[in-house]
Design a protein around this motif. Sequence first.
Motif, PDB file in Angstrom:
ATOM      1  N   ARG A 119       0.835  -1.202   0.000  1.00  8.74           N
ATOM      2  CA  ARG A 119       0.000   0.000   0.000  1.00  8.74           C
ATOM      3  C   ARG A 119       0.868   1.250   0.000  1.00  8.74           C
ATOM      4  O   ARG A 119       1.836   1.355   0.744  1.00  8.74           O
ATOM      5  CB  ARG A 119      -0.887  -0.018   1.242  1.00  8.74           C
ATOM      6  N   ARG A 120       0.498   2.207  -0.847  1.00 13.54           N
ATOM      7  CA  ARG A 120       1.201   3.493  -0.921  1.00 13.54           C
ATOM      8  C   ARG A 120       0.202   4.597  -0.619  1.00 13.54           C
ATOM      9  O   ARG A 120      -0.803   4.723  -1.301  1.00 13.54           O
ATOM     10  CB  ARG A 120       1.781   3.706  -2.309  1.00 13.54           C
ATOM     11  N   ARG A 121       0.479   5.379   0.395  1.00 21.43           N
ATOM     12  CA  ARG A 121      -0.382   6.492   0.786  1.00 21.43           C
ATOM     13  C   ARG A 121       0.448   7.765   0.773  1.00 21.43           C
ATOM     14  O   ARG A 121       1.625   7.756   1.103  1.00 21.43           O
ATOM     15  CB  ARG A 121      -0.936   6.279   2.201  1.00 21.43           C
ATOM     16  N   TRP A 122      -0.201   8.874   0.414  1.00 18.81           N
ATOM     17  CA  TRP A 122       0.467  10.176   0.439  1.00 18.81           C
ATOM     18  C   TRP A 122       0.029  10.956   1.663  1.00 18.81           C
ATOM     19  O   TRP A 122      -1.156  11.033   1.970  1.00 18.81           O
ATOM     20  CB  TRP A 122       0.132  10.980  -0.814  1.00 18.81           C
ATOM     21  N   ARG A 123       1.001  11.512   2.359  1.00 16.74           N
ATOM     22  CA  ARG A 123       0.733  12.443   3.448  1.00 16.74           C
ATOM     23  C   ARG A 123       1.124  13.824   2.941  1.00 16.74           C
ATOM     24  O   ARG A 123       2.292  14.106   2.694  1.00 16.74           O
ATOM     25  CB  ARG A 123       1.536  12.083   4.695  1.00 16.74           C
ATOM     26  N   VAL A 124       0.139  14.670   2.714  1.00 16.16           N
ATOM     27  CA  VAL A 124       0.381  16.035   2.242  1.00 16.16           C
ATOM     28  C   VAL A 124       0.235  16.938   3.452  1.00 16.16           C
ATOM     29  O   VAL A 124      -0.720  16.823   4.219  1.00 16.16           O
ATOM     30  CB  VAL A 124      -0.613  16.427   1.123  1.00 16.16           C
ATOM     31  N   TRP A 125       1.197  17.829   3.653  1.00 21.35           N
ATOM     32  CA  TRP A 125       1.215  18.650   4.852  1.00 21.35           C
ATOM     33  C   TRP A 125       1.457  20.115   4.515  1.00 21.35           C
ATOM     34  O   TRP A 125       1.945  20.445   3.432  1.00 21.35           O
ATOM     35  CB  TRP A 125       2.276  18.151   5.829  1.00 21.35           C
ATOM     36  N   PHE A 126       1.093  20.964   5.461  1.00 25.23           N
ATOM     37  CA  PHE A 126       1.418  22.386   5.354  1.00 25.23           C
ATOM     38  C   PHE A 126       1.583  22.960   6.751  1.00 25.23           C
ATOM     39  O   PHE A 126       1.110  22.379   7.733  1.00 25.23           O
ATOM     40  CB  PHE A 126       0.355  23.164   4.573  1.00 25.23           C
ATOM     41  N   GLU A 127       2.291  24.075   6.828  1.00 23.62           N
ATOM     42  CA  GLU A 127       2.465  24.792   8.087  1.00 23.62           C
ATOM     43  C   GLU A 127       2.067  26.243   7.907  1.00 23.62           C
ATOM     44  O   GLU A 127       2.358  26.851   6.870  1.00 23.62           O
ATOM     45  CB  GLU A 127       3.920  24.737   8.554  1.00 23.62           C
ATOM     46  N   VAL A 128       1.385  26.773   8.929  1.00 21.60           N
ATOM     47  CA  VAL A 128       1.037  28.196   8.968  1.00 21.60           C
ATOM     48  C   VAL A 128       1.634  28.756  10.250  1.00 21.60           C
ATOM     49  O   VAL A 128       1.693  28.073  11.274  1.00 21.60           O
ATOM     50  CB  VAL A 128      -0.490  28.440   8.915  1.00 21.60           C
ATOM     51  N   PRO A 129       2.083  30.013  10.205  1.00 20.57           N
ATOM     52  CA  PRO A 129       2.724  30.583  11.386  1.00 20.57           C
ATOM     53  C   PRO A 129       1.724  30.884  12.494  1.00 20.57           C
ATOM     54  O   PRO A 129       0.562  31.188  12.236  1.00 20.57           O
ATOM     55  CB  PRO A 129       3.345  31.881  10.853  1.00 20.57           C
ATOM     56  N   VAL A 130       2.202  30.771  13.717  1.00 18.28           N
ATOM     57  CA  VAL A 130       1.445  31.230  14.871  1.00 18.28           C
ATOM     58  C   VAL A 130       1.822  32.693  15.069  1.00 18.28           C
ATOM     59  O   VAL A 130       3.005  33.037  15.095  1.00 18.28           O
ATOM     60  CB  VAL A 130       1.790  30.397  16.126  1.00 18.28           C
ATOM     61  N   CYS A 131       0.822  33.545  15.148  1.00 18.57           N
ATOM     62  CA  CYS A 131       1.073  34.984  15.286  1.00 18.57           C
ATOM     63  C   CYS A 131       1.715  35.289  16.631  1.00 18.57           C
ATOM     64  O   CYS A 131       1.468  34.614  17.629  1.00 18.57           O
ATOM     65  CB  CYS A 131      -0.246  35.766  15.159  1.00 18.57           C
ATOM     66  N   ALA A 132       2.515  36.326  16.645  1.00 20.20           N
ATOM     67  CA  ALA A 132       3.181  36.766  17.869  1.00 20.20           C
ATOM     68  C   ALA A 132       2.130  37.059  18.940  1.00 20.20           C
ATOM     69  O   ALA A 132       1.044  37.539  18.643  1.00 20.20           O
ATOM     70  CB  ALA A 132       3.999  38.024  17.589  1.00 20.20           C
ATOM     71  N   GLY A 133       2.463  36.746  20.165  1.00 21.03           N
ATOM     72  CA  GLY A 133       1.529  36.972  21.261  1.00 21.03           C
ATOM     73  C   GLY A 133       0.751  35.728  21.636  1.00 21.03           C
ATOM     74  O   GLY A 133       0.143  35.672  22.691  1.00 21.03           O
ATOM     75  N   SER A 134       0.778  34.703  20.784  1.00 22.46           N
ATOM     76  CA  SER A 134       0.105  33.453  21.130  1.00 22.46           C
ATOM     77  C   SER A 134       0.959  32.720  22.150  1.00 22.46           C
ATOM     78  O   SER A 134       2.181  32.785  22.110  1.00 22.46           O
ATOM     79  CB  SER A 134      -0.028  32.553  19.899  1.00 22.46           C
ATOM     80  N   GLU A 135       0.328  32.046  23.033  1.00 21.16           N
ATOM     81  CA  GLU A 135       1.064  31.245  24.014  1.00 21.16           C
ATOM     82  C   GLU A 135       0.472  29.851  24.038  1.00 21.16           C
ATOM     83  O   GLU A 135      -0.737  29.689  23.963  1.00 21.16           O
ATOM     84  CB  GLU A 135       0.970  31.863  25.399  1.00 21.16           C
ATOM     85  N   VAL A 136       1.325  28.870  24.146  1.00 26.58           N
ATOM     86  CA  VAL A 136       0.890  27.494  24.264  1.00 26.58           C
ATOM     87  C   VAL A 136       1.152  27.052  25.688  1.00 26.58           C
ATOM     88  O   VAL A 136       2.252  27.202  26.192  1.00 26.58           O
ATOM     89  CB  VAL A 136       1.648  26.572  23.266  1.00 26.58           C
TER      90      VAL A 136
END
Length: 138
Positions: A119-136
């Motif tokens: 089986r062959r599966r594709w994992r397509v991904w992307f990243e978006v920035p977390v804006c300044a001032g956000s805290e985790v």
Amino acid sequence: MRAQVREWLSARPLLVDLDVVDLAVAEIVTNAARHTASGREGGGVDVAVRTVHESESAAALAVRVEITDDGGAVGFPVLPCKEDAFEDADLCAESGRGLGMVAMMTDRAGAVLEREGERRRWRVWFEVPVCAGSEVRA
């Protein structure tokens, strides 16, 4: 999928551009449904969302969304560079520009082939920035 990703994001104190996330998720899930076994009866996609950190104790720099199809694609997803995302695109065509949009709207994007036996599966991904001032919270 968009609603699930939005729910995950709203449960955390992260400031991200939800419109970009919504559009990118919709494009990648649609491609999986159109071009892989994900669109066949019983098919689906897997989605994973996580934060990207410079170090374990640092605040989140970005949110990464990964969408994995059910396999069976004839071709492979091509995420162009931002600089030439539409260079070879037929701008009058009904399709063919979605992954270019994902590449241009997000900080980073890519695709990884996962092999599970035959089986062959594709994992397509992307990243978006977390804006300044956000805290985790830890």
